[in-house]
Design an enzyme around this catalytic site. Sequence first.
Site, mmCIF file in Angstrom:
data_model
loop_
_atom_site.group_PDB
_atom_site.id
_atom_site.type_symbol
_atom_site.label_atom_id
_atom_site.label_comp_id
_atom_site.label_asym_id
_atom_site.label_seq_id
_atom_site.Cartn_x
_atom_site.Cartn_y
_atom_site.Cartn_z
ATOM 1 N N LYS A 185 0.813 -1.201 0.000
ATOM 2 C CA LYS A 185 0.000 0.000 0.000
ATOM 3 C C LYS A 185 0.857 1.266 0.000
ATOM 4 C CE LYS A 185 -3.164 -2.282 3.186
ATOM 5 N NZ LYS A 185 -3.685 -2.219 4.580
ATOM 6 N N ASP A 216 14.610 -0.290 1.790
ATOM 7 C CA ASP A 216 15.314 -0.399 3.068
ATOM 8 C C ASP A 216 16.382 -1.488 2.904
ATOM 9 O OD1 ASP A 216 15.609 0.077 5.869
ATOM 10 O OD2 ASP A 216 14.299 -1.584 6.342
ATOM 11 N N PHE A 246 12.923 5.564 11.405
ATOM 12 C CA PHE A 246 11.650 5.027 10.952
ATOM 13 C C PHE A 246 10.732 6.165 10.524
ATOM 14 C CE2 PHE A 246 7.684 2.819 10.741
ATOM 15 C CZ PHE A 246 8.071 1.592 10.235
ATOM 16 N N ASP A 251 3.555 3.678 6.643
ATOM 17 C CA ASP A 251 2.824 3.422 7.874
ATOM 18 C C ASP A 251 3.722 2.870 8.967
ATOM 19 O OD1 ASP A 251 3.191 0.800 6.558
ATOM 20 O OD2 ASP A 251 1.977 0.046 8.216
HETATM 21 P P1 IMP Z 1 12.827 -3.768 2.423
HETATM 22 O O1 IMP Z 1 12.289 -5.054 1.861
HETATM 23 O O2 IMP Z 1 13.599 -3.976 3.692
HETATM 24 O O3 IMP Z 1 13.574 -2.926 1.419
HETATM 25 O O4 IMP Z 1 11.579 -2.970 2.928
HETATM 26 C C1 IMP Z 1 10.700 -2.367 2.089
HETATM 27 C C2 IMP Z 1 9.395 -2.138 2.830
HETATM 28 O O5 IMP Z 1 9.558 -2.051 4.256
HETATM 29 C C3 IMP Z 1 8.803 -0.826 2.401
HETATM 30 O O6 IMP Z 1 8.029 -0.967 1.234
HETATM 31 C C4 IMP Z 1 8.003 -0.438 3.619
HETATM 32 O O7 IMP Z 1 6.725 -1.032 3.568
HETATM 33 C C5 IMP Z 1 8.769 -1.029 4.794
HETATM 34 N N1 IMP Z 1 9.642 -0.007 5.427
HETATM 35 C C6 IMP Z 1 10.987 0.026 5.457
HETATM 36 N N2 IMP Z 1 11.435 1.098 6.125
HETATM 37 C C7 IMP Z 1 10.335 1.774 6.524
HETATM 38 C C8 IMP Z 1 10.135 3.001 7.261
HETATM 39 O O8 IMP Z 1 11.062 3.716 7.679
HETATM 40 N N3 IMP Z 1 8.838 3.359 7.480
HETATM 41 C C9 IMP Z 1 7.775 2.635 7.029
HETATM 42 N N4 IMP Z 1 7.920 1.502 6.323
HETATM 43 C C10 IMP Z 1 9.193 1.068 6.086
HETATM 44 MG MG MG Z 2 4.745 -1.067 5.239
#
Ligand code: IMP
Ligand code: MG
Length: 186
Positions: A49, A109, A158, A165
Amino acid sequence: MPEDLSVSWAPGVQVLFGEATLAARVAELGAQITVDYAGLPLTVLCVLKGAALFAADLVRAISLPLQLEFLGVASYGDGTTSSGEVRITSDTGTPLHDRDVLVVEDIVDTGLTLRFLLQALAARGCRSVRTCALLDKPSRRVEPVTVDYTGFEVEDRFLVGYGLDHDERWRNLRFVGVLEAAPPVR
Ligand code: IMP
Ligand code: MG
């Protein structure tokens, strides 16, 4: 002129990128994408989302014919961090075959989600696949994914708002802010 400040109903969230800053950067990204995709069959693929609000603004900053598609993903976590086990919860309405696909994410991330998405798309016969993320936290990267269009590089804090969210809250903030007392769960 000062930008919008924190709002009373979200007292624990400090503004990082205000509305005007976001709008200006989205306009720049849209202008660049307009140049790069001129004449190509562009499909903007919004990852639900979190990217919904960003994608809604981004497509209106792109002055080209395009298709807008949505893909829902969920990742299983162990309670403290994303496991990298991602699954598609809601698929696109049309095939992506022969399309130039621009994957639009809220934030990259660890890169595990984007790595999964790129692998899932590889089998679909897209003409090309590129990535666009509003926010990038390079210091947290586990998977070395390429983000072709980045809104802002951010530190390891964060963030919530403008689609992002924490536990499904704060997506409707008009700005991106830092959640104080940052939670360990992502
Ligand atoms: P990754 O797979 O670790 O790259 O994470 C990607 C997903 O983690 C994003 O699409 C977000 O939904 C969530 N995410 C990572 N960091 C944050 C943050 O600082 N705030 C909110 N959601 C996050
Ligand atoms: Mg999320």
